[in-house]
Design an enzyme around this catalytic site. Structure first.
Site, PDB file in Angstrom:
ATOM      1  N   ASN A  51      -0.899   8.457  15.415  1.00 17.01           N
ATOM      2  CA  ASN A  51      -1.992   7.481  15.472  1.00 17.01           C
ATOM      3  C   ASN A  51      -2.471   7.238  16.899  1.00 17.01           C
ATOM      4  OD1 ASN A  51      -2.199   7.271  12.739  1.00 17.01           O
ATOM      5  ND2 ASN A  51      -0.922   5.459  12.549  1.00 17.01           N
ATOM      6  N   CYS A  66      -3.496   0.581  11.250  1.00 16.35           N
ATOM      7  CA  CYS A  66      -2.591   1.594  11.815  1.00 16.35           C
ATOM      8  C   CYS A  66      -2.981   2.009  13.225  1.00 16.35           C
ATOM      9  CB  CYS A  66      -2.596   2.832  10.922  1.00 16.35           C
ATOM     10  SG  CYS A  66      -2.338   2.437   9.205  1.00 16.35           S
ATOM     11  N   ARG A  74      -4.944   9.906  17.846  1.00 19.13           N
ATOM     12  CA  ARG A  74      -6.288   9.628  17.329  1.00 19.13           C
ATOM     13  C   ARG A  74      -6.968   8.520  18.140  1.00 19.13           C
ATOM     14  NH1 ARG A  74      -8.464  11.901  13.042  1.00 19.13           N
ATOM     15  NH2 ARG A  74      -9.650  10.403  11.803  1.00 19.13           N
ATOM     16  N   LYS A  99       5.485   9.421  14.270  1.00 18.96           N
ATOM     17  CA  LYS A  99       4.547   8.554  13.554  1.00 18.96           C
ATOM     18  C   LYS A  99       3.622   7.815  14.527  1.00 18.96           C
ATOM     19  CE  LYS A  99       2.575   5.810  10.713  1.00 18.96           C
ATOM     20  NZ  LYS A  99       1.635   6.244   9.699  1.00 18.96           N
ATOM     21  N   TYR A 121       0.804  -1.220   0.000  1.00 15.67           N
ATOM     22  CA  TYR A 121       0.000   0.000   0.000  1.00 15.67           C
ATOM     23  C   TYR A 121       0.841   1.276   0.000  1.00 15.67           C
ATOM     24  CZ  TYR A 121      -4.477  -2.324   0.627  1.00 15.67           C
ATOM     25  OH  TYR A 121      -5.609  -3.065   0.416  1.00 15.67           O
ATOM     26  N   VAL A 174      -0.015   8.623   4.788  1.00 18.92           N
ATOM     27  CA  VAL A 174      -1.134   8.757   3.848  1.00 18.92           C
ATOM     28  C   VAL A 174      -2.379   8.015   4.307  1.00 18.92           C
ATOM     29  CG1 VAL A 174       0.243   9.231   1.806  1.00 18.92           C
ATOM     30  CG2 VAL A 174      -0.126   6.866   2.515  1.00 18.92           C
ATOM     31  N   HIS A 225     -15.071  25.621  19.580  1.00 16.57           N
ATOM     32  CA  HIS A 225     -13.958  26.176  20.353  1.00 16.57           C
ATOM     33  C   HIS A 225     -12.695  26.019  19.500  1.00 16.57           C
ATOM     34  CE1 HIS A 225     -10.805  26.588  23.314  1.00 16.57           C
ATOM     35  NE2 HIS A 225     -11.693  26.983  24.225  1.00 16.57           N
ATOM     36  N   GLY A 268     -10.655   0.361  13.643  1.00 14.05           N
ATOM     37  CA  GLY A 268     -10.099  -0.670  12.769  1.00 14.05           C
ATOM     38  C   GLY A 268      -8.962  -0.144  11.930  1.00 14.05           C
ATOM     39  N   THR A 325       5.231  -4.047   9.262  1.00 14.08           N
ATOM     40  CA  THR A 325       5.681  -4.250  10.644  1.00 14.08           C
ATOM     41  C   THR A 325       4.447  -4.602  11.480  1.00 14.08           C
ATOM     42  OG1 THR A 325       5.534  -1.838  10.918  1.00 14.08           O
ATOM     43  CG2 THR A 325       7.727  -2.746  10.604  1.00 14.08           C
ATOM     44  N   ASP A 330       9.873  -7.032  -4.402  1.00 12.89           N
ATOM     45  CA  ASP A 330       8.888  -7.710  -3.562  1.00 12.89           C
ATOM     46  C   ASP A 330       9.187  -9.206  -3.561  1.00 12.89           C
ATOM     47  OD1 ASP A 330       5.950  -6.596  -2.431  1.00 12.89           O
ATOM     48  OD2 ASP A 330       6.179  -8.781  -2.564  1.00 12.89           O
TER      49      ASP A 330
HETATM   50  N1  SAJ Z   1     -12.562   6.356  13.747  1.00 14.61           N
HETATM   51  C1  SAJ Z   1     -13.493   6.612  14.749  1.00 14.61           C
HETATM   52  N2  SAJ Z   1     -13.702   7.905  15.129  1.00 14.61           N
HETATM   53  C2  SAJ Z   1     -13.037   8.954  14.549  1.00 14.61           C
HETATM   54  C3  SAJ Z   1     -12.099   8.681  13.537  1.00 14.61           C
HETATM   55  C4  SAJ Z   1     -11.875   7.373  13.155  1.00 14.61           C
HETATM   56  O1  SAJ Z   1     -14.117   5.699  15.310  1.00 14.61           O
HETATM   57  O2  SAJ Z   1     -13.292  10.094  14.960  1.00 14.61           O
HETATM   58  C5  SAJ Z   1     -12.282   4.967  13.346  1.00 14.61           C
HETATM   59  C6  SAJ Z   1     -12.585   4.684  11.881  1.00 14.61           C
HETATM   60  O3  SAJ Z   1     -13.918   4.354  11.685  1.00 14.61           O
HETATM   61  C7  SAJ Z   1     -11.649   3.529  11.609  1.00 14.61           C
HETATM   62  C8  SAJ Z   1     -10.419   3.849  12.468  1.00 14.61           C
HETATM   63  O4  SAJ Z   1     -10.880   4.750  13.453  1.00 14.61           O
HETATM   64  O5  SAJ Z   1     -12.196   2.291  12.057  1.00 14.61           O
HETATM   65  C9  SAJ Z   1      -9.243   4.450  11.722  1.00 14.61           C
HETATM   66  O6  SAJ Z   1      -9.651   5.255  10.632  1.00 14.61           O
HETATM   67  P1  SAJ Z   1      -8.927   6.626  10.185  1.00 14.61           P
HETATM   68  O7  SAJ Z   1      -9.556   7.114   8.957  1.00 14.61           O
HETATM   69  O8  SAJ Z   1      -8.906   7.575  11.330  1.00 14.61           O
HETATM   70  O9  SAJ Z   1      -7.403   6.204   9.963  1.00 14.61           O
HETATM   71  P2  SAJ Z   1      -6.646   5.109   9.029  1.00 14.61           P
HETATM   72  O10 SAJ Z   1      -6.263   3.951   9.930  1.00 14.61           O
HETATM   73  O11 SAJ Z   1      -7.370   4.794   7.797  1.00 14.61           O
HETATM   74  O12 SAJ Z   1      -5.298   5.917   8.667  1.00 14.61           O
HETATM   75  C10 SAJ Z   1      -4.479   6.437   9.706  1.00 14.61           C
HETATM   76  C11 SAJ Z   1      -4.192   7.903   9.409  1.00 14.61           C
HETATM   77  N3  SAJ Z   1      -3.615   8.544  10.591  1.00 14.61           N
HETATM   78  C12 SAJ Z   1      -4.123   9.672  11.100  1.00 14.61           C
HETATM   79  O13 SAJ Z   1      -5.100  10.229  10.657  1.00 14.61           O
HETATM   80  C13 SAJ Z   1      -3.398  10.222  12.289  1.00 14.61           C
HETATM   81  C14 SAJ Z   1      -3.246   8.007   8.223  1.00 14.61           C
HETATM   82  O14 SAJ Z   1      -2.845   9.337   8.007  1.00 14.61           O
HETATM   83  C15 SAJ Z   1      -1.993   7.149   8.457  1.00 14.61           C
HETATM   84  O15 SAJ Z   1      -1.132   7.151   7.351  1.00 14.61           O
HETATM   85  C16 SAJ Z   1      -2.430   5.723   8.677  1.00 14.61           C
HETATM   86  O16 SAJ Z   1      -3.297   5.695   9.820  1.00 14.61           O
HETATM   87  C17 SAJ Z   1      -1.184   4.898   8.895  1.00 14.61           C
HETATM   88  O17 SAJ Z   1      -0.725   4.225   7.943  1.00 14.61           O
HETATM   89  O18 SAJ Z   1      -0.587   4.978   9.976  1.00 14.61           O
END
Ligand code: SAJ
Length: 418
Positions: free
Chosen positions: A207, A257, A210, A203, A11, A152, A241, A254, A83, A31
């Site tokens: 995550n 990451c 979040r 990095k 990816y 990304v 705010h 899910g 990883t 690969d």
């Molecule tokens: N989710 C929630 N509530 C939210 C935001 C997300 O429940 O407010 C859930 C989503 O439904 C999903 C999961 O969290 O199940 C993750 O989704 P996402 O869109 O937040 O993130 P990913 O895993 O698709 O991608 C993330 C991204 N990281 C951040 O936004 C900080 C992306 O930029 C990274 O490149 C990627 O992880 C990675 O490869 O680490």
């Protein structure tokens, strides 16, 4: 800097290879999977990502990109291999180690090695640098080493590869400078220089930030239900705010990451990361909580039929990795509920998905787990004609409550205590 060898064509590696080759670099993609190598050399792709197929086709047909099973000498080596975490929630660095070992015989003085894979703090310093040093290289003198995490978003990879700011941490200043010169060839966002270990923590922290915020949203959403408050309305107001950004609750976290990376920080100090661990536990517990609510909502029905809308881990993607929706369905299956599954993106035989209509025919409740765009426009009037009982449990606040209530549905939304 003319020739780049990208290790791992998944990816991250494949889109990176395609973008580099569109910026006047000769790219060799490596690969271990011979099918992947074959597919790419035919100008095709083995993963789903909007726009990627055109980029790869162009790169291969112009001769700028070719794939192979083992590395070749180049100016730059980018490591973008998986990883994963082990069953004990520890980082499995075997692919990174093997990729680094595989390039040793190709390395020449002046080469740059960049690690992009999400890695525990200290990977460049404690794993990669010693490996290259034991092969006779001096980091910062005749070999340059940097960490540049990918950031990304799946579904937007090609845009974000170019537009996003990048953090670039070298083992020393000359490594940082060399790596910046590479990313400057194709990144339009800012290139932010720091140290290798700082970049590794950056990095993981992005995550983890979040994950912890989503856990806070999930906890507060359940509290709002008890308080008779609508979490989403509360968050809409609070987010006015200037320094507050409340996240969205949902059936869990899910993807490969956010649910994984916090463990790499925990591994660095299990005793000093209790908040991160608690957030992980909270988010991991959401599928069970959602399943229990769904069971309670259908408890009065004999042999209830639940129509599950959405299996992917987030909206408008086909990715099932760590998907909380799958965990919810497992809980419901254990409770022997009759489930119908609908996900327009999921094509695998492992999950017997049906069309929306056959999913809703005779169902007692809609359980919306993934907010795919297509679900937002389902007609409640049509659904009421197909279904046996009129119940909705929306875990993403994707459906317009008013029109569903108007069509006679008992409507429950996660986090809404009205
Ligand atoms: N989710 C929630 N509530 C939210 C935001 C997300 O429940 O407010 C859930 C989503 O439904 C999903 C999961 O969290 O199940 C993750 O989704 P996402 O869109 O937040 O993130 P990913 O895993 O698709 O991608 C993330 C991204 N990281 C951040 O936004 C900080 C992306 O930029 C990274 O490149 C990627 O992880 C990675 O490869 O680490």
């Amino acid at each position: 800097m003319n020739k780049v060898c990208v290790l791992g064509l998944g990816y991250i590696g494949l889109p990176t290879a395609a973008v580099l080759s569109a910026h006047d670099l000769e790219v060799i993609g490596v690969d271990l999977n011979p099918d992947v190598v074959k597919t790419i050399n035919q100008g095709a792709i083995h993963i789903e990502e909007p726009g990627l197929s055109g980029w790869v086709q162009e790169a291969v047909s112009s001769g700028k990109l070719r794939a192979t099973g083992s590395p070749v000498p180049a100016d730059v080596f980018i490591i973008a291999v998986p990883t994963p975490i082990t069953a004990e929630c520890k980082a499995d660095m075997s692919c990174v180690r093997a990729a680094a070992q595989s390039i040793i015989s190709c390395l020449r003085p002046g080469n740059l090695v960049v690690l992009e894979s999400t890695s525990p703090p200290g990977t460049c310093r404690d794993l990669l640098a010693p490996l290259f040093e034991s092969a006779g290289f001096r980091i910062g003198t005749d070999l340059f080493l940097a960490y540049c995490p990918e950031r990304v978003l799946p579904g937007k990879i090609l845009t974000e590869l170019v537009e996003n700011d990048r953090v670039i941490g070298g083992m020393d200043e000359s490594s940082t400078k060399k790596a910046i010169a590479l990313y400057d060839r194709f990144v339009r966002g800012k290139l932010i220089a720091t140290t290798a270990t700082t970049a590794e923590v950056v990095k993981l922290m992005e995550n983890t930030y979040r994950d912890v915020n989503i856990a806070l949203a999930n906890e507060t959403a359940l509290l709002c239900e008890e308080l008779g408050v609508d979490y989403w309305e509360m968050a809409r107001c609070a987010n006015h705010h200037p320094r507050v950004h409340l996240h969205s609750p949902g059936p869990g976290v899910g993807g490969h990451c956010i649910a994984v990376d916090p463990w790499f920080l925990v591994e660095a100090n299990p005793e000093g990361t209790s908040m991160i661990q608690e957030a992980r536990r909270r988010n991991d517990d959401m599928p069970r909580k959602v399943a229990e609510k769904a069971l309670a909502m259908t408890a009065s029905i004999e042999k209830p039929v639940i129509a599950v809308l959405g299996l992917a881990y987030k909206a408008d993607v086909d990715d099932l990795r760590e998907s909380p929706a799958l965990k919810v369905t497992e809980f419901l299956q254990q409770a022997r509920v009759d489930l119908r599954l609908c996900d327009p993106f999921v094509k695998t035989d492992r999950y017997p998905v049906q069309s929306l209509e056959s999913c809703l025919q005779g169902a007692d409740m809609i359980l919306l787990l993934t907010d795919h765009s297509e679900f937002k426009t389902v007609s409640p009037v049509q659904a009421s004609e197909w279904m046996r009982n009129r119940k909705v449990f929306d875990t993403r606040r994707a459906l317009p409550r008013g029109s569903w209530v108007q069509a006679g549905f008992e409507f429950t939304c996660l986090g809404v205590g009205l």
